[in-house]
Design a protein around this motif. Sequence first.
Motif, PDB file in Angstrom:
ATOM      1  N   ASP A 537     -33.922 -62.343  67.964  1.00 49.27           N
ATOM      2  CA  ASP A 537     -35.290 -62.540  68.426  1.00 49.27           C
ATOM      3  C   ASP A 537     -36.177 -61.469  67.797  1.00 49.27           C
ATOM      4  OD1 ASP A 537     -34.798 -64.744  70.076  1.00 49.27           O
ATOM      5  OD2 ASP A 537     -34.128 -63.451  71.714  1.00 49.27           O
ATOM      6  N   ALA A 538     -37.389 -61.843  67.459  1.00 49.36           N
ATOM      7  CA  ALA A 538     -38.326 -60.909  66.835  1.00 49.36           C
ATOM      8  C   ALA A 538     -39.716 -61.152  67.405  1.00 49.36           C
ATOM      9  CB  ALA A 538     -38.326 -61.084  65.317  1.00 49.36           C
ATOM     10  N   VAL A 539     -40.570 -60.140  67.313  1.00 48.30           N
ATOM     11  CA  VAL A 539     -41.967 -60.276  67.725  1.00 48.30           C
ATOM     12  C   VAL A 539     -42.856 -59.702  66.633  1.00 48.30           C
ATOM     13  CG1 VAL A 539     -41.473 -60.192  70.198  1.00 48.30           C
ATOM     14  CG2 VAL A 539     -41.960 -58.068  68.972  1.00 48.30           C
ATOM     15  N   GLY A 540     -44.050 -60.249  66.553  1.00 44.70           N
ATOM     16  CA  GLY A 540     -45.031 -59.724  65.624  1.00 44.70           C
ATOM     17  C   GLY A 540     -46.125 -58.985  66.372  1.00 44.70           C
ATOM     18  N   GLU A 541     -46.375 -57.728  65.981  1.00 39.58           N
ATOM     19  CA  GLU A 541     -47.435 -56.932  66.597  1.00 39.58           C
ATOM     20  C   GLU A 541     -48.406 -56.493  65.514  1.00 39.58           C
ATOM     21  OE1 GLU A 541     -45.985 -53.676  68.873  1.00 39.58           O
ATOM     22  OE2 GLU A 541     -44.763 -54.908  70.211  1.00 39.58           O
ATOM     23  N   ALA A 542     -49.686 -56.562  65.824  1.00 42.12           N
ATOM     24  CA  ALA A 542     -50.708 -56.200  64.850  1.00 42.12           C
ATOM     25  C   ALA A 542     -50.543 -54.744  64.423  1.00 42.12           C
ATOM     26  CB  ALA A 542     -52.098 -56.428  65.449  1.00 42.12           C
ATOM     27  N   GLY A 543     -50.428 -54.528  63.089  1.00 41.04           N
ATOM     28  CA  GLY A 543     -50.323 -53.183  62.545  1.00 41.04           C
ATOM     29  C   GLY A 543     -49.004 -52.495  62.792  1.00 41.04           C
ATOM     30  N   ALA A 544     -47.997 -53.204  63.318  1.00 39.91           N
ATOM     31  CA  ALA A 544     -46.716 -52.564  63.638  1.00 39.91           C
ATOM     32  C   ALA A 544     -45.883 -52.371  62.383  1.00 39.91           C
ATOM     33  CB  ALA A 544     -45.948 -53.405  64.648  1.00 39.91           C
ATOM     34  N   PRO A 545     -45.183 -51.230  62.260  1.00 43.17           N
ATOM     35  CA  PRO A 545     -44.229 -51.068  61.158  1.00 43.17           C
ATOM     36  C   PRO A 545     -42.973 -51.887  61.449  1.00 43.17           C
ATOM     37  CG  PRO A 545     -44.118 -49.180  62.615  1.00 43.17           C
ATOM     38  CD  PRO A 545     -45.236 -50.039  63.142  1.00 43.17           C
ATOM     39  N   VAL A 546     -42.191 -52.144  60.433  1.00 38.47           N
ATOM     40  CA  VAL A 546     -40.928 -52.864  60.636  1.00 38.47           C
ATOM     41  C   VAL A 546     -39.999 -51.977  61.457  1.00 38.47           C
ATOM     42  CG1 VAL A 546     -38.938 -53.937  59.539  1.00 38.47           C
ATOM     43  CG2 VAL A 546     -41.209 -54.123  58.494  1.00 38.47           C
ATOM     44  N   THR A 547     -39.664 -52.455  62.674  1.00 33.87           N
ATOM     45  CA  THR A 547     -38.890 -51.674  63.639  1.00 33.87           C
ATOM     46  C   THR A 547     -37.688 -52.484  64.096  1.00 33.87           C
ATOM     47  OG1 THR A 547     -40.937 -50.619  64.407  1.00 33.87           O
ATOM     48  CG2 THR A 547     -38.996 -50.436  65.836  1.00 33.87           C
ATOM     49  N   VAL A 548     -36.561 -51.796  64.260  1.00 32.97           N
ATOM     50  CA  VAL A 548     -35.365 -52.456  64.791  1.00 32.97           C
ATOM     51  C   VAL A 548     -34.751 -51.573  65.863  1.00 32.97           C
ATOM     52  CG1 VAL A 548     -34.869 -53.683  62.631  1.00 32.97           C
ATOM     53  CG2 VAL A 548     -33.825 -51.435  63.058  1.00 32.97           C
ATOM     54  N   THR A 549     -33.968 -52.187  66.740  1.00 33.22           N
ATOM     55  CA  THR A 549     -33.198 -51.426  67.716  1.00 33.22           C
ATOM     56  C   THR A 549     -31.885 -50.981  67.070  1.00 33.22           C
ATOM     57  OG1 THR A 549     -32.168 -53.433  68.568  1.00 33.22           O
ATOM     58  CG2 THR A 549     -34.197 -52.701  69.642  1.00 33.22           C
ATOM     59  N   PRO A 550     -31.222 -49.979  67.630  1.00 34.95           N
ATOM     60  CA  PRO A 550     -29.957 -49.515  67.027  1.00 34.95           C
ATOM     61  C   PRO A 550     -28.891 -50.614  66.953  1.00 34.95           C
ATOM     62  CG  PRO A 550     -30.798 -47.901  68.595  1.00 34.95           C
ATOM     63  CD  PRO A 550     -31.656 -49.109  68.742  1.00 34.95           C
ATOM     64  N   GLU A 551     -28.945 -51.580  67.892  1.00 38.76           N
ATOM     65  CA  GLU A 551     -27.930 -52.632  67.908  1.00 38.76           C
ATOM     66  C   GLU A 551     -27.987 -53.526  66.677  1.00 38.76           C
ATOM     67  OE1 GLU A 551     -28.506 -50.994  71.818  1.00 38.76           O
ATOM     68  OE2 GLU A 551     -29.942 -51.891  70.418  1.00 38.76           O
ATOM     69  N   VAL A 552     -29.120 -53.571  66.016  1.00 44.61           N
ATOM     70  CA  VAL A 552     -29.232 -54.413  64.819  1.00 44.61           C
ATOM     71  C   VAL A 552     -28.337 -53.876  63.707  1.00 44.61           C
ATOM     72  CG1 VAL A 552     -30.831 -55.227  63.034  1.00 44.61           C
ATOM     73  CG2 VAL A 552     -31.530 -55.201  65.426  1.00 44.61           C
ATOM     74  N   GLY A 553     -28.108 -52.570  63.695  1.00 43.53           N
ATOM     75  CA  GLY A 553     -27.166 -52.001  62.734  1.00 43.53           C
ATOM     76  C   GLY A 553     -27.741 -51.737  61.359  1.00 43.53           C
ATOM     77  N   VAL A 554     -29.043 -51.537  61.260  1.00 37.59           N
ATOM     78  CA  VAL A 554     -29.686 -51.241  59.976  1.00 37.59           C
ATOM     79  C   VAL A 554     -30.344 -49.867  60.084  1.00 37.59           C
ATOM     80  CG1 VAL A 554     -31.374 -51.971  58.256  1.00 37.59           C
ATOM     81  CG2 VAL A 554     -30.090 -53.680  59.557  1.00 37.59           C
ATOM     82  N   GLY A 555     -30.094 -48.978  59.137  1.00 38.57           N
ATOM     83  CA  GLY A 555     -30.589 -47.616  59.206  1.00 38.57           C
ATOM     84  C   GLY A 555     -32.045 -47.472  58.793  1.00 38.57           C
ATOM     85  N   LEU A 556     -32.606 -46.335  59.154  1.00 41.01           N
ATOM     86  CA  LEU A 556     -33.987 -46.017  58.806  1.00 41.01           C
ATOM     87  C   LEU A 556     -34.137 -45.942  57.287  1.00 41.01           C
ATOM     88  CD1 LEU A 556     -36.767 -45.224  60.031  1.00 41.01           C
ATOM     89  CD2 LEU A 556     -36.031 -42.838  59.833  1.00 41.01           C
TER      90      LEU A 556
END
Length: 762
Positions: A537-556
Amino acid sequence: MIAWAMVRHRFASFAGTFVAIALGVAVVAGSVTLYLSSRPEPPERYRSAPVMVQAPSVGTNDFGEPEIRSWTHDEMADISEKLRDIATVIPDPVFYVQEEGTQDQGTARIDGHAWSSTALGGYRLTSGRKPDKTGEVVARKALNSRLEVITAKGPESWTVVGTTDGPGYYVPDADALGRASGVRVIGLTVTGNPAQAASEAQALIGPAGTVRTGADRAVLEPEEITRIRWLGAQLLIALVTLGTFATVFVVASTCALTAAQRRRELGLLRAAGATPGQVRRLMYAETTLIALLAGLVGAPLGALLAPLLAGPMVDFGLEPPGYAATWQPAAVGGSILLGLLVALAGVAVAARRASRVSPMAALREAAAETRAMTPARWVSGLLSAAAGGALLAAMPSMPTASKSTAGLGAAMLLLTAAALLAPVVIGPLVRLATAGWRGSATGMVVREGTLTGVRRVASTAAPVLVTVGITVLLTGMIATIEEAAGIDGTAQIPAATVLAPDGTPGLSEAAVQGQPGTSRLGTRVLITRGQQIVGEDAVGEAGAPVTVTPEVGVGLGSPLPLRWADGTIDTLTVRRIDPDAAAPVVLPRELVRRHDPDALTGMVVLAGDPRPAAGARALSARDYVQEEIDEEGRLVDLFLWVLIGLTAGYTAIAVSNTLLMATAARRPEFRALRLAGAGLGQVLRITTAEAVLAAVTGALLGGLVGGLSLTGVRAAVEDELGQDVALVIPWEAALGVVGLCVVLAVVATAVPVLRRSATSAA
């Protein structure tokens, strides 16, 4: 022959078993009929397309359903070109559309279609013409009328240029493709052999899609419909499960009491040469006859009542519109067989115990009952209590996700222990409750009669105990969780006012634009992790940087390969890791809107006065959360009261049957009281007091176990939220069930006494 003679001449003794099995079989037959009638089926709008092509699957989602990706426009064009030589190719984009002023019935997200897709359902133009440009529509509306609708873009005014005999709204193909979040299904209308066409189609497109034909097209049922069916299935499965276990409980209780009352009769059979095995076979044969007769009554009854429940299930959102219950022979036959197996399971313990009584011991027995607690009952009761207590004690150290389940398991074990050990505590409770009755002759008779008939009292108290315990636990658990959900939900909305959907599945783009505040545009993306593709699941927020939770398993700073709702593949860079993010993946809103034109916004957290918008309304954060809770609670409450109602029904059977049989067997005792000078009113007061005492004892034990288990559930909820949560005790529901049990107990004891009195007078 002996078994048949016993059943035929003493059917009244088996009445409780008969009713319990008949009710259980009826519940199972009706529930399974409804369940089998609700199996996924090919959508009606594909009835004229025997061959369908589905986009590739990339695994399963949280509901266990296939995670299907969309084709890109280029992929769809390539597949269509390959298939044109064997069939007419019709892509089927769907999109959200809803008439203004109407309430979403759960299908608005799939009501918009391309005009060409009418051929997939065999729908025809009944008047007017097909739509040629944006703003024109064919629908079941008055020709040339103006249709005010809401789409993902916002309010629109369409002209009805044609009418059709098919449901939904049909716009030009190009318009539908632009509104839909990708295309996942292509229909093929063929003139030859569908199976041959399907084989040729699969060979032509290879792994680019899955060709489905015949009944296999049922997997194309929209997710919205499948999830509605899933809700109904959960209730039906719960009914079957509870009905089965309740039947075992009632049959076991009834058979145990029957065996105890027939000790002299069974002892006589033993004295006449019957072996323990023959006694067991006699009881099994009697129960088999009763079960078959009850099944032949209950199964047709359940099947006949099932169609009457189809309409209410649709009204409550447990089945999709158009659902109807159909005749299911497997449900009828299977329920009769299940009733037989359940009855034999219920009589097993009683038969084994009866077969172990020696002939002389049975013939010598006095009217007073033997010991109420056997070694096996002691062991089973203590083990259940220990296991339930251990679960409650271990809950603080358990993973958060396991605590609620552990609390329910502990409750079931403690209820079982209380039912098994009830004879142990009945004596002290009776002595305490009747301490002030010493100077009354009636009180003394009630006290001593109850103390010398502990097994009888325990048999009456056990079903009351289970019913009150389950009622307190379930209603209290739901109320406590709803209270906690309100606290948690409000805490997650850092504003006093929100703009929420008003009868729509979400807010359109026009409703969100210009509002003072922040919003989140919901979508779903497919993420590639090495060789694995998972849906998130994903959401779009105005001006938001690409953000993930730790569970997604992709590093900064790492690349995030993903596929959008429209099938487009993209690679973004992770700019932030946030364990408290609104969704597993947070993306810039403009990107989400570009790749998911049919996406809707859940709500807007307002920072000022809202701008009026169609399909939207402003309300406080608390009211918004409460409405969400109430909407979910409507179904939860339905499930809850259906299950409690079924449990109470079985309790009514168990209590009534136990007391009817026990009171009828005590006629010599009541005759002695009458000869000693007691009037009919005094005998009724004695039996009423004993019945109330048994019911209240069961209610106290059940309430105690239910309340104790609730503390474990509350602890689990508090741990999840990290704050104190009030323990909600459902006094009204508990007292209502206790009152019902008391009334049933009083009536069940009064009937045999009055009948005997009337017979004697005659």
